[in-house]
Scaffold this active site. Sequence first.
Site, mmCIF file in Angstrom:
data_model
loop_
_atom_site.group_PDB
_atom_site.id
_atom_site.type_symbol
_atom_site.label_atom_id
_atom_site.label_comp_id
_atom_site.label_asym_id
_atom_site.label_seq_id
_atom_site.Cartn_x
_atom_site.Cartn_y
_atom_site.Cartn_z
ATOM 1 N N HIS A 1 0.893 -1.293 -0.150
ATOM 2 C CA HIS A 1 0.339 0.156 0.011
ATOM 3 C C HIS A 1 1.043 1.233 -0.311
ATOM 4 C CE1 HIS A 1 -3.591 -2.472 1.675
ATOM 5 N NE2 HIS A 1 -3.672 -2.336 0.512
ATOM 6 N N GLY B 1 -3.024 -1.645 -7.684
ATOM 7 C CA GLY B 1 -3.922 -2.467 -7.030
ATOM 8 C C GLY B 1 -5.327 -1.841 -7.147
ATOM 9 N N ASP C 1 -4.208 -6.449 -7.786
ATOM 10 C CA ASP C 1 -4.373 -7.385 -6.803
ATOM 11 C C ASP C 1 -5.271 -8.794 -7.469
ATOM 12 O OD1 ASP C 1 -3.266 -5.608 -4.943
ATOM 13 O OD2 ASP C 1 -5.174 -4.875 -4.228
ATOM 14 N N ASP D 1 -1.523 -1.407 4.822
ATOM 15 C CA ASP D 1 -1.646 -0.332 5.580
ATOM 16 C C ASP D 1 -2.921 -0.439 6.351
ATOM 17 O OD1 ASP D 1 -1.894 2.118 6.978
ATOM 18 O OD2 ASP D 1 -1.955 3.322 5.418
ATOM 19 N N HIS E 1 -10.230 -0.442 -2.922
ATOM 20 C CA HIS E 1 -10.449 -1.972 -3.339
ATOM 21 C C HIS E 1 -10.295 -2.923 -2.301
ATOM 22 C CE1 HIS E 1 -6.231 -0.724 -3.298
ATOM 23 N NE2 HIS E 1 -5.781 -2.010 -3.364
ATOM 24 N N ASP F 1 -10.944 -6.373 -3.299
ATOM 25 C CA ASP F 1 -9.903 -7.145 -4.112
ATOM 26 C C ASP F 1 -8.858 -7.737 -3.004
ATOM 27 O OD1 ASP F 1 -11.354 -6.358 -6.043
ATOM 28 O OD2 ASP F 1 -9.880 -4.762 -6.680
ATOM 29 N N ARG G 1 -7.700 -14.114 1.003
ATOM 30 C CA ARG G 1 -8.418 -15.393 1.179
ATOM 31 C C ARG G 1 -7.767 -16.437 0.069
ATOM 32 N NH1 ARG G 1 -12.558 -17.740 -1.403
ATOM 33 N NH2 ARG G 1 -13.841 -18.951 -0.032
#
Length: 127
Positions: free
Chosen positions: A10, A57, A62, A82, A89, A92, A98
């Site tokens: 980030h 991203g 991402d 961060d 997003h 995402d 996950r």
Amino acid sequence: MKTRIALIAHDKKKDDMIALASEYKAYLSTCQLVATGTTGGRLINEVGLTVDRKHSGPFGGDLQIGSLLVEGEIDVVIFLRDPMTPQPHEPDINALVRACDVHNTPCATNVASAHLVLSQLQQRAAQ
């Protein structure tokens, strides 16, 4: 086969990523690296690494990396997040983390865990 590592950071963590990559430059230069847009650009320009750059991203980077992970083309994710700044997003980001969990892919989300993962990988490569 080269270790395939995704590097994502980030905005407020990009300097940390550059410092981390600089510290592990010798090892990372032996790996196949992929990164989101701005992070990848900085890794190329400031550290001198060879990086396959995806979109930033917020523009789907991402998701692009998540797709590679699902296809078995990523071995490790270093994602310096961060937690104090809302991300537009966020879905995402959550999907990528996950996917790491679903596919049992190591995912370091802060500098301390990134050091642990990279030092272990570096140590294994030296054997």
